[in-house]
Design an enzyme around this catalytic site. Sequence first.
Site, PDB file in Angstrom:
ATOM      1  N   CYS A 134       0.828  -1.215   0.000  1.00 48.72           N
ATOM      2  CA  CYS A 134       0.000   0.000   0.000  1.00 48.72           C
ATOM      3  C   CYS A 134       0.858   1.258   0.000  1.00 48.72           C
ATOM      4  O   CYS A 134       1.449   1.614   1.023  1.00 48.72           O
ATOM      5  CB  CYS A 134      -0.919  -0.023   1.225  1.00 48.72           C
ATOM      6  SG  CYS A 134      -1.897   1.470   1.417  1.00 48.72           S
ATOM      7  N   CYS A 137      -0.256   4.062   2.309  1.00 43.96           N
ATOM      8  CA  CYS A 137       0.056   3.832   3.725  1.00 43.96           C
ATOM      9  C   CYS A 137       1.546   4.046   3.994  1.00 43.96           C
ATOM     10  O   CYS A 137       1.922   4.646   4.993  1.00 43.96           O
ATOM     11  CB  CYS A 137      -0.274   2.399   4.140  1.00 43.96           C
ATOM     12  SG  CYS A 137      -1.800   1.749   3.461  1.00 43.96           S
ATOM     13  N   ASP A 138       2.404   3.521   3.128  1.00 43.20           N
ATOM     14  CA  ASP A 138       3.825   3.427   3.466  1.00 43.20           C
ATOM     15  C   ASP A 138       4.750   4.283   2.608  1.00 43.20           C
ATOM     16  O   ASP A 138       5.942   4.372   2.901  1.00 43.20           O
ATOM     17  CB  ASP A 138       4.286   1.952   3.350  1.00 43.20           C
ATOM     18  CG  ASP A 138       3.514   1.056   4.321  1.00 43.20           C
ATOM     19  OD1 ASP A 138       3.135   1.549   5.394  1.00 43.20           O
ATOM     20  OD2 ASP A 138       3.290  -0.121   4.001  1.00 43.20           O
TER      21      ASP A 138
END
Length: 313
Positions: A134, A137-138
């Site tokens: 993701c 997200c990261d």
Amino acid sequence: MNNPRKVVIIGSGPAGFTAAIYAARANLSPLMFIGSQPGGQLMLTTLVENYPGFVEGIDGPPLMELFQKQAARFGTELIQDDVTAVDFRRNPFAVTAREVTVETQTVIIATGASAKLLGLENESRLMGRGVSTCATCDGFFFKDQDVMVVGGGDTAIEEALYLSRLGRKVDVVHRRGTLRASKILQERAFKNPKINFMWNTTVEDILDPAQGKVKSARLRNHKTNTGWEVEVDGIFIAIGHQPNTSLFEGQLDLQPNKYIKVKPGTTQTSVPGVFAAGDVQDYTYRQAVTAAGSGCMAALEAERYLEEHYASH
Ligand code: NAP
């Protein structure tokens, strides 16, 4: 069998736990099957910095622990078992796990989706240590670094475009010579000077597990059968997701891509009294916060359904 439950929740990611918090606080005494590996996809994530309320961020597993504690605090009954069958053709509905069958007036499905993986041993070893599924997200952890995205669909190209705003260089590794992604995304990616394509290429290995972080990827062009190694700091696997819906096939209407069909703007499935929240019905946003939001919607809709159909709940 005992009296039917009012609400049974299947799945224990942000959608399931939020549904439980709302249903418990509405006095519906929810029963929740949290599965043998509770917590959902956030259990595979390290720092979560985009879930509101955590100024410094929080790791995925402790975040899920908080969700679970909050659901339990209001009286949600948790069963750590996997649901093996459901019967939505009868009323009340039946939900069966290995050791119990429960009858219930409503069901909230929050079984989520699983990111598809390449299946390499080092991919799982380095998950959360440079390997991610993701970018939203990261991606932030790879500011000004070199990253790689694997895949050729919309997700892969969207992730590559997103990462190009943060990273120094983005290599897109695709197993074929043409992309599956929509033309508009393709054009944007081809014009982007930070994005470089490696065609007809597969990832053979990810290194270096001995250092506990991603240092490089071993690649092979299977047209020319040449192998080489590329230094990278992060690898984003974007080869699709699989909704966890096999239990519901034949009982609920699914989309052609197997996600649960819901009435737009609601969590109502094709069976009245059965609701679906989170990634199991959402292939667009796929965020913890949107999953939590739809878990809240499902609980409110279940409460309304109970009021309409079972006068004094
Ligand atoms: P997808 O369309 O199924 O694409 C998956 C990609 O990964 C394909 O290019 C596929 O290669 C590759 N792949 C699959 N298995 C692989 C493996 N084992 N090794 C290497 N490569 C592999 O999945 P997606 O991109 O996640 O999209 C899912 C759905 O959501 C699609 O309907 C998409 O249109 C939609 N979506 C839309 C948007 C948007 O509109 N903005 C954004 C994201 C997703 P091949 O091409 O060779 O099969």
